[in-house]
Write an enzyme that holds these catalytic residues in place. Structure first.
Site, PDB file in Angstrom:
ATOM      1  N   LYS A 171      61.533 134.480  -1.580  1.00  0.00           N
ATOM      2  CA  LYS A 171      61.721 135.924  -1.694  1.00  0.00           C
ATOM      3  C   LYS A 171      60.483 136.641  -1.166  1.00  0.00           C
ATOM      4  CE  LYS A 171      62.361 139.669  -5.044  1.00  0.00           C
ATOM      5  NZ  LYS A 171      62.438 140.043  -6.482  1.00  0.00           N
ATOM      6  N   LYS A 178      61.626 151.507 -10.951  1.00  0.00           N
ATOM      7  CA  LYS A 178      60.913 150.849 -12.041  1.00  0.00           C
ATOM      8  C   LYS A 178      60.022 151.844 -12.781  1.00  0.00           C
ATOM      9  CE  LYS A 178      60.389 146.350  -9.704  1.00  0.00           C
ATOM     10  NZ  LYS A 178      61.069 145.496 -10.686  1.00  0.00           N
ATOM     11  N   ASP A 235      67.461 147.493  -8.205  1.00  0.00           N
ATOM     12  CA  ASP A 235      66.296 146.684  -8.576  1.00  0.00           C
ATOM     13  C   ASP A 235      66.672 145.215  -8.718  1.00  0.00           C
ATOM     14  OD1 ASP A 235      63.618 146.279  -9.111  1.00  0.00           O
ATOM     15  OD2 ASP A 235      63.842 146.598 -11.279  1.00  0.00           O
ATOM     16  N   GLU A 247      67.415 143.379  -6.257  1.00  0.00           N
ATOM     17  CA  GLU A 247      67.446 143.260  -4.795  1.00  0.00           C
ATOM     18  C   GLU A 247      67.125 141.863  -4.296  1.00  0.00           C
ATOM     19  OE1 GLU A 247      63.376 142.767  -5.373  1.00  0.00           O
ATOM     20  OE2 GLU A 247      64.725 144.123  -6.392  1.00  0.00           O
ATOM     21  N   ARG A 305      68.108 138.924  -5.216  1.00  0.00           N
ATOM     22  CA  ARG A 305      69.278 138.061  -5.032  1.00  0.00           C
ATOM     23  C   ARG A 305      70.086 138.457  -3.790  1.00  0.00           C
ATOM     24  NH1 ARG A 305      71.025 139.942 -10.862  1.00  0.00           N
ATOM     25  NH2 ARG A 305      68.751 139.997 -10.857  1.00  0.00           N
TER      26      ARG A 305
END
Length: 484
Positions: A255, A267, A337, A339, A341
């Site tokens: 990632k 966030k 959020d 994101e 995956r």
């Protein structure tokens, strides 16, 4: 600065260094293996009778009584003799090396003779030392930073140890490389910079290809590009291909969100500055590829870094949007959020074209991982028991520990969308395992394991060989797996 490591077959009493490290256990029985001067031996015995107990990571500095040989002697504790592990050697190595660095020592030595008597390789002690001596000062105006320049290992079998230490040094260097990438602020560590870093690793057997937005659009990477829409920084889909043998490759996916604001699902402000670490998986993959190439390992490995920022710009993807992934699945985005995956799903879809032997993805994927396991282990999930077992063994070998979580078929219901094939978030309920189950839907029957390193990629306080900040987790673990 690179630390020089030498192996010498000389006695402790005549070793020319500023400080000699002497590892001892709680029973104080290791002293007879060290060829020290009578005066130094007497001082150590006096110290161990009164002040030094040999507890794990306990240190005690004494002044050498001899006019030749080491100027100082540092005693370091290994704990109970019957309880010594290679991890405790790493910790003692890190603790003692950092202690001497902070005292301003530059030329140090360690004796391997007592460890050899216990059938333990001092390479683990040196591994801990090299990992512990890491520091990140690129943005500091501080001058005259203490640095150890040379470590000498005293051994009766220098040839055998020299080869092990050469590997140890390469691995530690690759961990430091990954840590540097993660510690670098996101205004400098952009997707483009990450791509340039990957390109710098090109070698005879290591090819690097960087796909831009147009390439990703042609490939149908709608999930990956949905994350990139809110940022002015162009996304970079980075592919590294190391060919060291014949046969199907292992594919490593990291990632690589170089900064994660959460997108529209913003966030909280507190702690957001640490979201530069959301590319720790990608950094680990680059560190692994660097080491694999330098060690000329006889394996085929492909590294994939789907790099982008996740920001709430004017064009940002919105909750409720539906995007089409590379394998044709339509994904309803519930939470922007979630994101990581999305980008990994398209990376897995891309990876399957190589008909890989296995896919391993490593990602700072969920805050739920930190809640479940703290900062002591990465969550591990997958669809292949043999692959899971081998990674668990490597995790134990390197102490980059993992804990397997379930992938029950019932979790599919948690991700059921009313309007698309799947949704990217199930909410708080089961969020750690459902995030992995989302990826499982894209891995299909390809052997695959997911490592969630959200709780372990960043440490909040110094550990014996992991300074505060980026840990570099995943590099040693997966290198051990590939070497086995």
């Amino acid at each position: 600065m690179e630390i020089k490591i030498e192996v010498q077959k000389v006695g402790e009493a005549v070793c020319d260094c500023e400080c000699l490290i002497i590892p001892l256990t709680e029973d104080k029985q290791g002293l007879q293996y060290y060829a020290l001067s009578v005066e130094a031996t007497g001082l150590i015995k006096k110290t161990t009778d009164s002040e030094f107990r040999g507890k794990l990571n306990e240190t005690f500095l004494i002044t050498s009584a001899s006019s030749t040989g080491p100027e100082r002697i540092l005693l370091v504790g290994l704990g109970r003799r019957e309880e010594i592990t290679i991890e405790k050697l790493r910790q003692a190595g890190g603790k003692s090396a950092v202690c001497l660095r902070d005292l301003g020592k530059k030329n140090i030595a360690v004796s391997a003779r007592f460890l050899a008597s216990l059938s333990l390789s001092s390479s683990y002690f040196i591994e801990g030392a090299l990992l512990g001596l890491y520091s990140f000062k690129s943005y500091s105006s501080e001058k005259n930073i203490n640095q150890i320049k040379k470590i000498t290992v005293l051994s009766d079998e220098p040839g055998e140890l020299h080869e092990k230490l050469s590997i140890t040094k390469t691995v530690a260097s690759s961990v430091a490389f990954a840590r540097d990438l993660v510690n670098t602020p996101s205004n400098d560590m952009t997707p483009s910079q990450l791509a340039r870093t990957a390109l710098s690793l090109k070698r005879k057997k290591l090819a690097v290809n960087v796909l831009d937005r147009k390439n990703a659009e042609k490939l149908g990477m709608g999930a990956y590009l949905a994350v990139a829409r809110g940022s002015d920084e162009p996304p970079k889909f980075i592919v590294l291909n190391y060919q060291g043998a014949k046969g199907a490759p292992f594919v490593l996916i990291g990632k690589s969100i170089t900064f994660d604001s959460g997108g529209i699902s913003l966030k909280p402000a507190e702690g957001m500055e640490k979201m530069k670490y959301d590319m720790a998986g990608g950094a680990a993959v680059l560190g692994i590829m660097k080491a694999v190439s330098e060690l000329k390992m006889p394996v085929n490995v492909i590294g994939i870094l789907p790099a982008t920022e996740n920001l709430p710009g004017a064009s940002a993807t919105k909750p409720g949007d539906v995007v089409k992934s590379i394998n044709g699945k339509y994904v309803e985005i519930i939470n922007t959020d979630a994101e990581g995956r999305l980008i990994i799903a398209d990376a897995i879809g891309y990876a399957r074209r190589f008909k890989p032997r296995a896919i391993i993805d490593i990602a700072t994927l969920t805050g739920a991982c930190s809640i479940a396991l703290g900062s002591e282990a990465a969550a591990m999930m997958g669809n292949n028991k043999e692959l899971l077992d081998k990674l668990r063994k490597s995790a134990d070998n390197t102490y980059e520990r993992v804990w397997e979580m379930p992938l029950f078929e019932e979790y599919k219901e948690y991700l059921k969308s009313d309007i698309a094939d799947i949704k990217n978030s199930s909410g708080r309920n089961g969020s750690l395992v459902t995030s992995a189950y989302f990826l499982y839907e894209f891995a299909g029957d390809t052997p695959w394991v997911h490592l969630d390193i959200a709780g372990t990629a960043w440490v909040e306080k110094d550990k014996p060989y992991i300074p505060k900040g980026a840990s570099g987790i995943g590099v040693r673990l997966i290198l051990d797996f590939l070497r086995s």
